[in-house]
Design a protein around this motif. Sequence first.
Motif, mmCIF file in Angstrom:
data_model
loop_
_atom_site.group_PDB
_atom_site.id
_atom_site.type_symbol
_atom_site.label_atom_id
_atom_site.label_comp_id
_atom_site.label_asym_id
_atom_site.label_seq_id
_atom_site.Cartn_x
_atom_site.Cartn_y
_atom_site.Cartn_z
ATOM 1 N N VAL A 121 30.015 15.688 -22.960
ATOM 2 C CA VAL A 121 29.803 15.098 -24.243
ATOM 3 C C VAL A 121 29.650 16.302 -25.316
ATOM 4 C CG1 VAL A 121 28.195 13.916 -25.661
ATOM 5 C CG2 VAL A 121 28.396 13.383 -23.130
ATOM 6 N N ALA A 122 30.548 16.210 -26.421
ATOM 7 C CA ALA A 122 30.472 17.230 -27.359
ATOM 8 C C ALA A 122 30.850 18.563 -26.686
ATOM 9 C CB ALA A 122 29.121 17.551 -28.175
ATOM 10 N N THR A 131 25.997 16.582 -32.391
ATOM 11 C CA THR A 131 26.361 15.240 -33.304
ATOM 12 C C THR A 131 26.721 13.912 -32.657
ATOM 13 O OG1 THR A 131 28.550 15.850 -34.034
ATOM 14 C CG2 THR A 131 26.578 16.647 -35.266
ATOM 15 N N GLU A 132 27.146 14.116 -31.228
ATOM 16 C CA GLU A 132 27.706 12.881 -30.647
ATOM 17 C C GLU A 132 26.635 12.238 -29.858
ATOM 18 O OE1 GLU A 132 31.335 12.190 -27.398
ATOM 19 O OE2 GLU A 132 31.275 14.067 -28.592
ATOM 20 N N SER A 133 26.587 10.909 -29.982
ATOM 21 C CA SER A 133 25.437 10.248 -29.218
ATOM 22 C C SER A 133 26.502 9.165 -28.428
ATOM 23 C CB SER A 133 24.660 9.382 -30.243
ATOM 24 O OG SER A 133 23.821 10.207 -31.007
ATOM 25 N N ARG A 134 25.563 8.922 -27.264
ATOM 26 C CA ARG A 134 26.410 7.983 -26.173
ATOM 27 C C ARG A 134 25.185 7.033 -25.568
ATOM 28 N NH1 ARG A 134 31.530 10.987 -23.183
ATOM 29 N NH2 ARG A 134 32.411 11.824 -25.249
ATOM 30 N N ALA A 135 25.616 5.889 -25.193
ATOM 31 C CA ALA A 135 24.676 5.081 -24.379
ATOM 32 C C ALA A 135 25.346 4.731 -23.047
ATOM 33 C CB ALA A 135 24.499 3.943 -25.402
ATOM 34 N N PRO A 137 18.865 -2.836 -21.539
ATOM 35 C CA PRO A 137 18.691 -1.493 -21.378
ATOM 36 C C PRO A 137 19.817 -0.386 -21.367
ATOM 37 C CG PRO A 137 17.998 -2.257 -19.270
ATOM 38 C CD PRO A 137 18.663 -3.399 -20.040
ATOM 39 N N VAL A 138 19.784 0.521 -22.217
ATOM 40 C CA VAL A 138 20.790 1.421 -22.056
ATOM 41 C C VAL A 138 20.102 2.865 -21.887
ATOM 42 C CG1 VAL A 138 22.462 0.365 -23.464
ATOM 43 C CG2 VAL A 138 21.110 2.001 -24.523
ATOM 44 N N LEU A 139 20.656 3.871 -21.282
ATOM 45 C CA LEU A 139 20.282 5.253 -21.193
ATOM 46 C C LEU A 139 20.974 5.987 -22.142
ATOM 47 C CD1 LEU A 139 18.549 7.328 -19.710
ATOM 48 C CD2 LEU A 139 20.409 7.869 -18.228
ATOM 49 N N ALA A 140 20.352 6.477 -23.335
ATOM 50 C CA ALA A 140 20.931 7.237 -24.437
ATOM 51 C C ALA A 140 20.632 8.834 -24.311
ATOM 52 C CB ALA A 140 20.243 6.540 -25.799
ATOM 53 N N LEU A 141 21.569 9.451 -24.839
ATOM 54 C CA LEU A 141 21.658 10.863 -25.150
ATOM 55 C C LEU A 141 22.165 11.347 -26.363
ATOM 56 C CD1 LEU A 141 23.264 13.035 -22.494
ATOM 57 C CD2 LEU A 141 24.020 10.770 -22.839
ATOM 58 N N SER A 142 21.972 12.205 -26.644
ATOM 59 C CA SER A 142 22.780 13.098 -27.914
ATOM 60 C C SER A 142 22.965 14.342 -27.576
ATOM 61 C CB SER A 142 22.230 12.749 -29.203
ATOM 62 O OG SER A 142 21.899 11.404 -29.599
ATOM 63 N N VAL A 143 24.158 14.987 -27.864
ATOM 64 C CA VAL A 143 24.516 16.410 -27.632
ATOM 65 C C VAL A 143 25.212 16.821 -28.889
ATOM 66 C CG1 VAL A 143 25.823 18.200 -26.311
ATOM 67 C CG2 VAL A 143 24.721 16.200 -24.985
ATOM 68 N N ASP A 157 28.324 4.081 -34.957
ATOM 69 C CA ASP A 157 29.695 4.648 -34.680
ATOM 70 C C ASP A 157 29.504 5.167 -33.176
ATOM 71 O OD1 ASP A 157 30.661 3.755 -36.886
ATOM 72 O OD2 ASP A 157 29.862 5.554 -38.006
ATOM 73 N N GLY A 158 28.275 5.315 -32.532
ATOM 74 C CA GLY A 158 28.204 5.741 -31.211
ATOM 75 C C GLY A 158 29.158 5.247 -30.077
ATOM 76 N N LEU A 159 29.231 6.012 -28.905
ATOM 77 C CA LEU A 159 30.149 5.425 -28.053
ATOM 78 C C LEU A 159 29.467 4.690 -26.852
ATOM 79 C CD1 LEU A 159 32.758 8.363 -27.758
ATOM 80 C CD2 LEU A 159 32.784 6.082 -28.947
ATOM 81 N N VAL A 160 29.837 3.851 -26.100
ATOM 82 C CA VAL A 160 29.052 3.118 -25.073
ATOM 83 C C VAL A 160 30.033 3.143 -24.070
ATOM 84 C CG1 VAL A 160 28.216 1.017 -24.499
ATOM 85 C CG2 VAL A 160 28.132 1.669 -26.703
ATOM 86 N N LEU A 161 29.372 3.479 -22.737
ATOM 87 C CA LEU A 161 30.328 3.389 -21.349
ATOM 88 C C LEU A 161 30.789 1.863 -21.416
ATOM 89 C CD1 LEU A 161 31.146 5.060 -19.030
ATOM 90 C CD2 LEU A 161 29.058 4.024 -17.653
#
Length: 378
Positions: free
Chosen positions: A111-112, A91-95, A83-89, A200-204
Amino acid sequence: MRLRTLIVGLLVLLVVGVLVSLGRIGGRERAETLGEPRRSSPSPLIDEDRILSGGPPPDGIPPIDDPKFAPASDIDFLQGREPVLALSVETESRAYPLQILTWHEIVNDTVAGTPVAVTYCPLCNTGIAFVRPRIDGQLLDFGTSGKLYNSNLVMYDRQTESYWPQAMGKAVTGPLTGWELEFVPTQILSFADWRSEHPDGLVLTTETGFSRPYGENPYPGYDGSRSPYLFDGTPDDRLPALSRVLGLVGEDGEVAVPFERLAGQAREGWAVLELSLGAEPVVVFWHAGTASALDAEQIAQSRDVGAASAFTPEVDGRALSFGIGEEGITDEETGTTWSIQGRGLDGPLEGEQLPRVLAIDSFWFDWAAFHPATRIAG
């Protein structure tokens, strides 16, 4: 044995927390300035005697103030079902992997260009993100107070030391009592499902500056227990205390959607539920394939609990209705297939995004404690 293991896990968090140095400051980018504070009273908004010690000192469970990210294609420490906690601000998405958040609970990030606090309370299974405001010229960053309210993580801002229960997003004691944070929609889902739409999203990453056994669950068996930890209330008996629900709050009501009922209605690993939140129509999607973060000792080996999400069922003002087709969730109007993240995958509406409805994963006892008037859907 599970209770003994849980206690050992909590002691591990306490011991490693005591070794953490305090006072790290993060997030120095642009912030939106909040308007006038909403103050119902200069006094605390809750009974302070019900704020319990969770064991560690302030920041003993250390937040991440300088997060490091890598492209999804470069991540090799996560299995697809984790599981990941995902959010988008914008056009930028991170997990943010729960295998990391479980050990840190808060990430002060930007973020953004928008400063955010990304938070996870493992005792309540609540993953929530907020915009970090600038108040009197100071950008707030948040730490773990070591306290709990309704078993829920109590954050504190390092600028004024006000207390903010995560599930409320509101300061309940201290100089900022009455201030409310802006919620940023998030979703807990599998890394594979998130990556499929955000290659192409970013992951912690695990480059946190701390040594932790990432991938291990310090609360093994917790979500299979009957009683919540450090909860001083009486659990609402309409559902088992640690049932997973997707909680929704509207202007005219509150709704909890049990994961077990969604799973029980599923076909080929998919379920859809249409409901009303007050006068507003909402559609809830559920998809199998997401592991619990709070079951087995190794998160990657935990049981499948699925992922749920909520949306306004329309695109460009056109109302849609949904069902389960051969390829998953489809709308009846165009036959477009939709993902668990509410994006059109195939058909006339391919690439369109359903408007997100603020929805919070939670254990039932905690959702009902903060939303006692909630109804149960499904």
